[in-house]
Motif scaffolding. Structure first.
Motif, PDB file in Angstrom:
ATOM      1  N   ALA A   8       0.932  -0.997  -0.196  1.00  0.00           N
ATOM      2  CA  ALA A   8       0.088  -0.485  -0.325  1.00  0.00           C
ATOM      3  C   ALA A   8       0.963   0.960  -0.543  1.00  0.00           C
ATOM      4  N   ALA A   9       1.910   1.363   0.784  1.00  0.00           N
ATOM      5  CA  ALA A   9       2.884   2.368   0.651  1.00  0.00           C
ATOM      6  C   ALA A   9       4.131   2.509  -0.658  1.00  0.00           C
ATOM      7  N   GLY A  10       4.019   1.452  -1.036  1.00  0.00           N
ATOM      8  CA  GLY A  10       4.812   1.815  -2.308  1.00  0.00           C
ATOM      9  C   GLY A  10       6.440   1.223  -2.368  1.00  0.00           C
ATOM     10  N   VAL A  11       6.201   0.620  -0.990  1.00  0.00           N
ATOM     11  CA  VAL A  11       8.213  -0.174  -0.488  1.00  0.00           C
ATOM     12  C   VAL A  11       8.202  -1.389  -0.964  1.00  0.00           C
ATOM     13  N   LEU A  12       8.814  -1.597  -2.070  1.00  0.00           N
ATOM     14  CA  LEU A  12       8.587  -3.329  -2.940  1.00  0.00           C
ATOM     15  C   LEU A  12       9.336  -4.020  -2.014  1.00  0.00           C
ATOM     16  N   PRO A  13      10.661  -2.912  -2.016  1.00  0.00           N
ATOM     17  CA  PRO A  13      12.111  -4.358  -0.759  1.00  0.00           C
ATOM     18  C   PRO A  13      11.697  -5.005   0.934  1.00  0.00           C
ATOM     19  N   ASP A  14      10.782  -3.810   0.681  1.00  0.00           N
ATOM     20  CA  ASP A  14       9.658  -4.473   2.467  1.00  0.00           C
ATOM     21  C   ASP A  14       8.044  -4.982   1.974  1.00  0.00           C
TER      22      ASP A  14
ATOM     23  N   ASN B  47       6.873 -11.116   1.764  1.00  0.00           N
ATOM     24  CA  ASN B  47       6.804 -12.286   1.300  1.00  0.00           C
ATOM     25  C   ASN B  47       7.451 -13.495   1.268  1.00  0.00           C
ATOM     26  N   ASP B  48       8.752 -13.045   1.799  1.00  0.00           N
ATOM     27  CA  ASP B  48      10.118 -14.140   1.224  1.00  0.00           C
ATOM     28  C   ASP B  48       9.718 -15.261   3.120  1.00  0.00           C
ATOM     29  N   ARG B  49       9.441 -14.853   3.722  1.00  0.00           N
ATOM     30  CA  ARG B  49       8.736 -15.021   5.291  1.00  0.00           C
ATOM     31  C   ARG B  49       7.055 -15.713   5.039  1.00  0.00           C
ATOM     32  N   ILE B  50       6.368 -14.959   4.343  1.00  0.00           N
ATOM     33  CA  ILE B  50       5.206 -15.838   3.656  1.00  0.00           C
ATOM     34  C   ILE B  50       5.940 -17.015   3.016  1.00  0.00           C
ATOM     35  N   ARG B  51       6.270 -17.042   2.271  1.00  0.00           N
ATOM     36  CA  ARG B  51       6.624 -18.371   1.380  1.00  0.00           C
ATOM     37  C   ARG B  51       7.368 -19.326   2.672  1.00  0.00           C
ATOM     38  N   GLN B  52       8.437 -18.803   3.222  1.00  0.00           N
ATOM     39  CA  GLN B  52       9.098 -20.768   4.487  1.00  0.00           C
ATOM     40  C   GLN B  52       7.905 -20.877   5.020  1.00  0.00           C
TER      41      GLN B  52
END
Length: 154
Positions: free
Chosen positions: A115-121, A126-131
């Protein structure tokens, strides 16, 4: 309370939706996303997570409630249940806990970052979600294997 064939059907359908969705996400969707630019990939994952998590919010309580209905009616309570039912109970509750941790942890962080457009965050969340989904997928597949094995007296 639901009993018998309806409880069993709801239990199996809930498990299929939940575990099958995780297998699709990790084994099929994730590798295919490499073709997209990072911003497009994160946007698609945000929409995918939103829809899948809505399904899990329905499948998870139905699966748990139908499991307890089966435990109480079919097996006559915890004392009447075989080892595989107790293991399914344990892994199902762990899976529910992992899902709640995903939903209220990295999924909340990913939504906020997108929502804030902070793609690295968003990517880190998302990587934590994947794990965590990978762990839950493994637990889900183990649970299905235990259910199938134990059902035939293994």
């Amino acid at each position: 309370m639901i009993t018998g064939p309806l409880a069993f059907a709801l239990h199996v359908l809930g498990a299929v939706l939940w575990v099958g969705g995780m297998v699709f996400a990790i084994v099929v969707l994730r590798p295919a996303l490499g073709l997209l630019a990072p911003a497009d990939r994160l946007a698609l994952l945000g929409r995918t997570h939103k829809k899948f998590f809505l399904i899990v919010w329905h499948a998870m309580p139905i699966t748990i409630a139908s499991g307890y209905a089966l435990m109480l009616t079919w097996y006559g309570g915890f004392a009447g249940a075989a080892w595989h039912v107790h293991l399914m109970h344990l892994t199902g509750l762990i899976m529910a806990g992992v899902f709640l941790a995903i939903f209220f942890g990295p999924w909340r962080a990913m939504r906020t970052a997108l929502a804030a457009g902070v793609l690295p965050d968003a990517a880190a969340a998302n990587d934590r979600i994947r794990q965590m989904v990978t762990v839950n997928m493994a637990l889900g597949l183990l649970t299905v294997a235990v259910a199938a094995w134990g059902r035939f007296g293994g």
